[in-house]
Design an enzyme around this catalytic site. Structure first.
Site: not given
Ligand code: GLU
Length: 550
Positions: A296-297
């Site tokens: 996840s960014k």
């Protein structure tokens, strides 16, 4: 009575070309039989996600395996997400991490190739030409429904547990006559342009994804948007037009697009384009508390390629590690071919795992240590200097003061059959080299358990008294051994073990005392060479200072 040609003319008064013109302008590529044309098509968000970099690697490998070509197209139709200089930043990351681009944007500010523009916002006239043609052929129409109306339809569909979307009986503008459409246009009503779908939910589309295998899905019956109200195309439409005109043969992308393939195949068919082959890559996963989730960014710094730049991972390490997750056969191959160029690995996209590859930073560090361990001292020095200049100015100043010394430091133990694996990334270098510089050397009064402060002082004094800088490792060791016996330490470890009660300790303890005094550490590379590089004055000063502090 108005015709759809009239509607098309009012919708696109500026379009002067036809689809045939573009077919002529962008002819099929002159490449060898079987050459694959791939592309990376990021949005200019100023941020290259590891997942996009990973798919770009697969693009590169796929092109290379067929003597094909890999190009870069900028998908900048979503102005809200755009960041100033965002494209250059992405290109710089691709370049930095060793994925050369053959065409399109090849480097920041540098564009090559005959299939441009490679920027979607500069291709509006092309999209309009194709939409105009679709409207003329009654395959697309302007839709005047307001967002509120669409929201209401959606609510009704949800209440009735029906599929949501603009289709069939829920697509009122589909039934407008050319006259009605023209009237609304002339009255200045805002509109989008939608596809007039010929799909049937009951029928199935079949296709073979190169990674996911054989897939069957319902046909698309949704009159999805081709051009938004500002005239900008949707992803679906731009994908079809661009990948056709740029003659992409293999579309390799994230599997969030897999469910849209029926729409895309439909577009390719209605536009009389040959559809590309598709390969949908599963997202990269990470493990957290025993569960797998998507990288996840927001949560994972390692999702951004900036992370690898800041940490100073060599491009070769990042690529080497990604190869291990791209192909389950890579590690085996690497064992059999330890020094071979990674690019000679026979990569086959069809063998990629259907489920998401697991990204493990510890494994990445191990891979990187191996990569760095076999690099030359010159290469390591240059890379560390380049990294430090950008990310650690103080450290850069230390190294830059004496580049020859820097090189000598990184050369220590490097030519041994089993090189040390101290660094996984260049940001490990300041810590690894700290004791070479007075500014970063941290003295210690720590001693081996078996050695008393009084004995340590005696060791330091005896060694200093007869100190001589030597280059030869065995000569150096003989000099350490020489001070053992008079101080009650055994110069030979084996002998000590046979009769431990006869001694205070052995030569290993003595050298550890010296090592701790000179470097502040228990574990270092070759101490003889370290002392030589530090120089007699500094070594003697550290021996004396440590003795005083004990
Ligand atoms: N711009 C698209 C995205 O960022 C590219 C997808 C594709 O490769 O077609 O998702």
């Amino acid at each position: 009575m108005a015709t759809w040609n009239d509607v098309a003319a009012v919708l696109f008064p500026d379009v002067t070309r036809t689809p045939e013109d573009y077919e002529t302008m962008y002819p099929p590529r002159d490449l060898a039989e079987g050459a694959r044309v791939t592309r990376v098509a990021p949005s200019p968000t100023g941020y290259l996600h590891l997942g996009v970099f990973y798919s770009a690697l697969i693009d590169r490998l796929t092109a290379d395996a067929s003597k094909g070509l890999f190009y870069f197209r900028l998908e900048d139709t979503d102005k809200k997400r755009e960041v100033e200089g965002g494209a250059d930043d992405i290109l710089a990351s691709l370049n930095r991490f060793g994925l050369p681009i053959d065409e399109g944007f090849v480097a920041p500010g540098k564009v090559t190739g005959d299939y441009g523009s490679y920027v979607q916002s500069e291709r509006v006239e092309i999209y309009h030409t194709y939409v105009k043609w679709l409207v003329e052929n009654e395959r697309a129409y302007p839709c005047f429904c307001k967002p509120e109306e669409n929201a209401k339809t959606r609510e009704q569909q949800e209440a009735r547990k029906l599929r949501t979307g603009y289709y069939g009986a829920f697509a009122p503008c589909r039934n407008l006559s050319a006259d009605e459409a023209l009237q609304k246009l002339q009255a200045g009503e805002p509109y989008v342009v939608r596809l007039r779908s010929d799909g049937d939910e009951e029928r199935r589309v079949k296709f073979d994804d190169m990674i996911k295998g054989h897939i069957e899905m319902p046909e698309n019956d949704e009159d999805f948007v081709l051009l938004k109200s500002d005239g900008v195309p949707t992803y679906h439409f731009a994908h079809a037009v661009d990948d056709h005109l740029m003659r992409t043969t293999h579309v390799i992308r994230g599997d969030e697009w897999l469910s849209s393939v029926p729409k895309h195949l439909q577009l390719f068919r209605l536009l009389n384009f040959k559809a590309p082959k598709y390969a949908h890559i599963s997202p990269i996963m990470v493990e957290e508390d025993g569960h797998k989730r998507k990288l996840s960014k927001r949560k994972d710094p390692q999702a951004a390629m900036h992370f690898y730049a800041e940490q100073g991972y060599p491009a070769a390490s990042v690529l080497e590690y990604l190869m291990t997750i791209a192909s389950s056969e890579f590690e085996q191959w690497r064992k059999a071919n330890p020094t071979a160029d990674r690019r000679t690995f026979p990569f086959n996209i069809k063998k990629m795992s259907v489920s998401g590859a697991l990204f493990d930073l510890n494994k990445m560090n191990d891979v990187s240590k191996n990569v760095i361990a076999v690099m030359s001292a010159d290469d390591v020095t240059a890379a560390v200097l380049a990294w430090a200049e950008e990310y650690d100015k103080d450290f850069f100043a230390l190294l830059d003061r004496d580049r020859e010394l820097a090189k000598n430091i990184f050369a220590i133990d490097r030519d041994k059959p089993k090189p040390r694996k101290d660094m996984a990334k260049w940001s490990d270098a300041p810590e690894y080299t700290a004791f070479f510089f007075d500014e970063t050397y941290v003295p210690t009064t720590e001693l081996p358990e078996s050695v008393s402060p009084a004995d340590a002082k005696a060791i330091l004094a005896a060694y200093a008294a007869d100190y001589k800088e030597v280059s030869d490792q065995s000569e150096w060791f003989e000099r350490v051994k020489a001070i053992c016996a008079p101080l009650g330490f055994c110069p030979d470890v084996k002998e000590y073990k046979q009769n431990p009660d006869a001694y205070k300790g052995h030569v290993g303890d003595v050298s550890t005392v010296l090592r701790l005094a000179v470097t502040g550490r228990r574990n270092t590379p070759d101490l003889c060479r370290i002392m030589e590089l530090l120089g007699t004055d500094r070594v003697l000063a550290r021996l004396a200072d440590t003795a005083n502090a004990l």
